[in-house]
Design a protein around this motif. Structure first.
Motif, PDB file in Angstrom:
ATOM      1  N   GLU A   1      42.805  47.499  29.501  1.00 47.29           N
ATOM      2  CA  GLU A   1      42.723  48.946  29.740  1.00 47.29           C
ATOM      3  C   GLU A   1      41.269  49.375  29.944  1.00 47.29           C
ATOM      4  N   ALA A   2      40.349  48.789  29.169  1.00 45.13           N
ATOM      5  CA  ALA A   2      38.924  49.141  29.305  1.00 45.13           C
ATOM      6  C   ALA A   2      38.412  48.769  30.700  1.00 45.13           C
ATOM      7  N   VAL A   3      38.865  47.637  31.223  1.00 44.73           N
ATOM      8  CA  VAL A   3      38.432  47.213  32.568  1.00 44.73           C
ATOM      9  C   VAL A   3      38.936  48.209  33.614  1.00 44.73           C
ATOM     10  N   LYS A   4      40.201  48.611  33.479  1.00 42.37           N
ATOM     11  CA  LYS A   4      40.762  49.555  34.453  1.00 42.37           C
ATOM     12  C   LYS A   4      39.960  50.863  34.452  1.00 42.37           C
ATOM     13  N   GLU A   5      39.614  51.322  33.252  1.00 45.69           N
ATOM     14  CA  GLU A   5      38.839  52.571  33.145  1.00 45.69           C
ATOM     15  C   GLU A   5      37.442  52.396  33.729  1.00 45.69           C
ATOM     16  N   TYR A   6      36.853  51.228  33.468  1.00 49.45           N
ATOM     17  CA  TYR A   6      35.474  50.996  33.916  1.00 49.45           C
ATOM     18  C   TYR A   6      35.389  50.983  35.445  1.00 49.45           C
ATOM     19  N   VAL A   7      36.306  50.274  36.099  1.00 51.94           N
ATOM     20  CA  VAL A   7      36.227  50.198  37.574  1.00 51.94           C
ATOM     21  C   VAL A   7      36.620  51.527  38.206  1.00 51.94           C
ATOM     22  N   ALA A   8      37.475  52.294  37.519  1.00 49.22           N
ATOM     23  CA  ALA A   8      37.897  53.599  38.055  1.00 49.22           C
ATOM     24  C   ALA A   8      36.720  54.571  38.147  1.00 49.22           C
ATOM     25  N   LYS A   9      35.688  54.363  37.317  1.00 57.77           N
ATOM     26  CA  LYS A   9      34.514  55.244  37.351  1.00 57.77           C
ATOM     27  C   LYS A   9      33.871  55.236  38.735  1.00 57.77           C
ATOM     28  N   ASP A  10      33.990  54.108  39.458  1.00 53.05           N
ATOM     29  CA  ASP A  10      33.424  54.013  40.804  1.00 53.05           C
ATOM     30  C   ASP A  10      34.509  54.001  41.875  1.00 53.05           C
ATOM     31  N   GLY A  11      35.649  54.604  41.537  1.00 50.78           N
ATOM     32  CA  GLY A  11      36.707  54.788  42.537  1.00 50.78           C
ATOM     33  C   GLY A  11      37.452  53.529  42.911  1.00 50.78           C
ATOM     34  N   MET A  12      37.421  52.507  42.047  1.00 51.87           N
ATOM     35  CA  MET A  12      38.119  51.264  42.392  1.00 51.87           C
ATOM     36  C   MET A  12      39.404  51.129  41.581  1.00 51.87           C
ATOM     37  N   VAL A  13      40.346  50.392  42.148  1.00 52.24           N
ATOM     38  CA  VAL A  13      41.611  50.148  41.452  1.00 52.24           C
ATOM     39  C   VAL A  13      41.887  48.650  41.408  1.00 52.24           C
ATOM     40  N   THR A  14      42.766  48.284  40.502  1.00 56.32           N
ATOM     41  CA  THR A  14      43.198  46.896  40.388  1.00 56.32           C
ATOM     42  C   THR A  14      44.632  46.817  40.923  1.00 56.32           C
ATOM     43  N   GLY A  15      45.081  45.626  41.244  1.00 58.23           N
ATOM     44  CA  GLY A  15      46.470  45.499  41.730  1.00 58.23           C
ATOM     45  C   GLY A  15      46.561  44.450  42.814  1.00 58.23           C
ATOM     46  N   GLY A  16      47.505  44.688  43.757  1.00 56.92           N
ATOM     47  CA  GLY A  16      47.611  43.788  44.904  1.00 56.92           C
ATOM     48  C   GLY A  16      48.506  42.593  44.690  1.00 56.92           C
ATOM     49  N   THR A  17      49.502  42.742  43.819  1.00 60.69           N
ATOM     50  CA  THR A  17      50.445  41.635  43.581  1.00 60.69           C
ATOM     51  C   THR A  17      51.865  42.158  43.815  1.00 60.69           C
ATOM     52  N   GLY A  18      52.827  41.237  43.805  1.00 55.86           N
ATOM     53  CA  GLY A  18      54.230  41.642  43.825  1.00 55.86           C
ATOM     54  C   GLY A  18      54.852  41.766  45.208  1.00 55.86           C
ATOM     55  N   ALA A  19      56.178  42.069  45.186  1.00 59.24           N
ATOM     56  CA  ALA A  19      56.961  42.179  46.421  1.00 59.24           C
ATOM     57  C   ALA A  19      56.780  43.569  47.011  1.00 59.24           C
ATOM     58  N   LYS A  20      55.650  43.798  47.584  1.00 54.86           N
ATOM     59  CA  LYS A  20      55.336  45.116  48.154  1.00 54.86           C
ATOM     60  C   LYS A  20      54.253  44.960  49.218  1.00 54.86           C
ATOM     61  N   VAL A  21      53.826  46.078  49.778  1.00 52.25           N
ATOM     62  CA  VAL A  21      52.726  46.032  50.741  1.00 52.25           C
ATOM     63  C   VAL A  21      51.474  45.573  50.005  1.00 52.25           C
ATOM     64  N   ARG A  22      50.850  44.527  50.539  1.00 52.60           N
ATOM     65  CA  ARG A  22      49.667  43.934  49.898  1.00 52.60           C
ATOM     66  C   ARG A  22      48.382  44.551  50.484  1.00 52.60           C
ATOM     67  N   PRO A  23      47.242  44.322  49.822  1.00 51.69           N
ATOM     68  CA  PRO A  23      45.981  44.867  50.343  1.00 51.69           C
ATOM     69  C   PRO A  23      45.737  44.418  51.786  1.00 51.69           C
ATOM     70  N   VAL A  24      45.284  45.343  52.596  1.00 51.58           N
ATOM     71  CA  VAL A  24      45.063  45.034  54.014  1.00 51.58           C
ATOM     72  C   VAL A  24      43.758  44.253  54.190  1.00 51.58           C
ATOM     73  N   VAL A  25      43.760  43.368  55.180  1.00 50.43           N
ATOM     74  CA  VAL A  25      42.568  42.580  55.501  1.00 50.43           C
ATOM     75  C   VAL A  25      42.094  43.008  56.889  1.00 50.43           C
ATOM     76  N   SER A  26      40.771  43.186  57.030  1.00 49.79           N
ATOM     77  CA  SER A  26      40.276  43.481  58.377  1.00 49.79           C
ATOM     78  C   SER A  26      39.022  42.661  58.625  1.00 49.79           C
ATOM     79  N   CYS A  27      38.734  42.410  59.906  1.00 51.73           N
ATOM     80  CA  CYS A  27      37.473  41.756  60.234  1.00 51.73           C
ATOM     81  C   CYS A  27      36.396  42.831  60.348  1.00 51.73           C
ATOM     82  N   LYS A  28      35.182  42.405  60.650  1.00 50.18           N
ATOM     83  CA  LYS A  28      34.058  43.362  60.740  1.00 50.18           C
ATOM     84  C   LYS A  28      33.955  43.958  62.142  1.00 50.18           C
ATOM     85  N   GLY A  29      35.118  44.143  62.774  1.00 54.80           N
ATOM     86  CA  GLY A  29      35.137  44.657  64.151  1.00 54.80           C
ATOM     87  C   GLY A  29      34.406  45.971  64.337  1.00 54.80           C
TER      88      GLY A  29
END
Ligand code: SF4
Ligand code: SF4
Ligand code: SF4
Length: 304
Positions: free
Chosen positions: A75-103
């Motif tokens: 829980e402390a990690v989740k709160e700490y990264v949220a201070k800079d607008g970041m979230v954790t996650g990206g697992t499971g049977a759902k839409v996964r984090p998008v990947v892009s090149c440096k186009g």
């Protein structure tokens, strides 16, 4: 302290993956489009030092993982990264984090890939965050046919396109045609006093448009190619290319229809590519290009 299987499953769905030692977890940080600010990187360095083992690793899908986190600190990690607008996650049977090149900054880029990835992140990773699918659904955005992020090995892939056309009036029939010599696909040939483009060989990379000193190569169509049903891993399937070149807006609507079709027609634990093979590409393509999936969105999402 013993960690129950139910707790492991619960925190995995929040992006905390069990480490091999059975005691610690790696937290997966979502980058949205592969870009982090200096402040966010500083935040993650602090998390790694305070709560983890001091290391940060990059995943193959543009997220970051910080290993060595104890269950009590999740829980402390989740709160700490949220201070800079970041979230954790990206697992499971759902839409996964998008990947892009440096186009967005690459000299070959035909699309603002990072901006498109942010749009996809907000509309689909966040927007469909509570939607359970038959299996994971991976998305990649590539800026040109060099395919650095391998869009066709994702459930849904987008590639930038710039289809050229020769302005015969502007073509001066140069002794050495710079379009012919610069084409990486050997698709351009100087014939009968002018430059000819072989459509079978041309991959719409758009390079020739910068090469002709007389501006004889113009843009016929620019936009995106779409690949559906690709995968890479235990099983391999190259994505099927949809016919045509689409605008970004059209591509995102087709992406939404793909997710809805997968939700509606996919069988449990079936990947999108297997569903396409089972139903038939022609039928799926027709649904995606002409079907009423968006109008039936609410009804489809109410499916258990
Ligand atoms: S796919 Fe094209 S635009 Fe993207 S990084 Fe590679 S060369 Fe650049
Ligand atoms: S396409 Fe351009 S470089 Fe090639 S022959 Fe015509 S004018 Fe010359
Ligand atoms: S768009 Fe690319 S592949 Fe097609 S003719 Fe031009 S340089 Fe060659």
């Amino acid at each position: 302290m013993a960690i129950s299987a139910a707790d492991r499953k619960r925190v995995k769905s929040q992006g905390f993956l069990s480490n091999r030692d059975g005691e610690h977890f790696s937290v997966r940080i979502i980058t949205e489009n592969g870009v982090l600010s200096a402040s966010q990187l500083k935040n993650l360095s602090e998390v790694a030092e305070r709560f983890g083992n001091g290391n940060i690793s990059f995943t193959s899908r543009m997220t970051l993982e910080l290993p060595g986190i104890s269950f009590e600190n999740i829980e402390a990690v989740k709160e700490y990264v949220a201070k800079d607008g970041m979230v954790t996650g990206g697992t499971g049977a759902k839409v996964r984090p998008v990947v892009s090149c440096k186009g967005s900054v690459c000299t070959f880029g035909l699309l603002d890939t990072q901006a498109i990835a942010t749009q996809i992140h907000k509309r689909f990773f966040e927007g469909y965050g509570n939607v359970t699918l038959p299996h994971k659904f991976k998305i990649a955005v590539g800026g040109c046919p060099n395919n650095c992020v391998k869009p066709d090995l994702n459930d849904f892939g987008i590639t930038g396109q710039n289809r050229p056309v020769l302005n015969t009036e502007a073509c001066r029939g140069c002794k050495k045609c710079l379009v012919e010599s610069s084409c990486p696909m050997q698709a351009a040939h100087f014939e009968e006093g002018t430059c000819q483009i072989n459509r079978e060989l041309c991959n719409n990379c758009g390079i020739c448009q910068r090469k002709c000193p007389f501006g004889a190569i113009e843009t016929h169509t620019s936009g995106c190619r779409i690949y559906i049903g690709g995968r890479w891993g235990k099983q391999i399937r190259h994505g099927s290319m949809l016919k045509g070149i689409f605008s970004v807006e059209e591509a995102l609507d087709i992406l939404e229809k793909s997710i809805l079709l997968f939700k509606e027609k996919g069988q449990p634990h079936e990947r999108f590519g297997s569903m396409i093979d089972r139903i038939g590409l022609d039928k799926v393509e027709q649904e995606l290009l002409e079907g009423d999936l968006l109008q039936r969105k609410q009804q489809i999402l109410e499916k258990a």
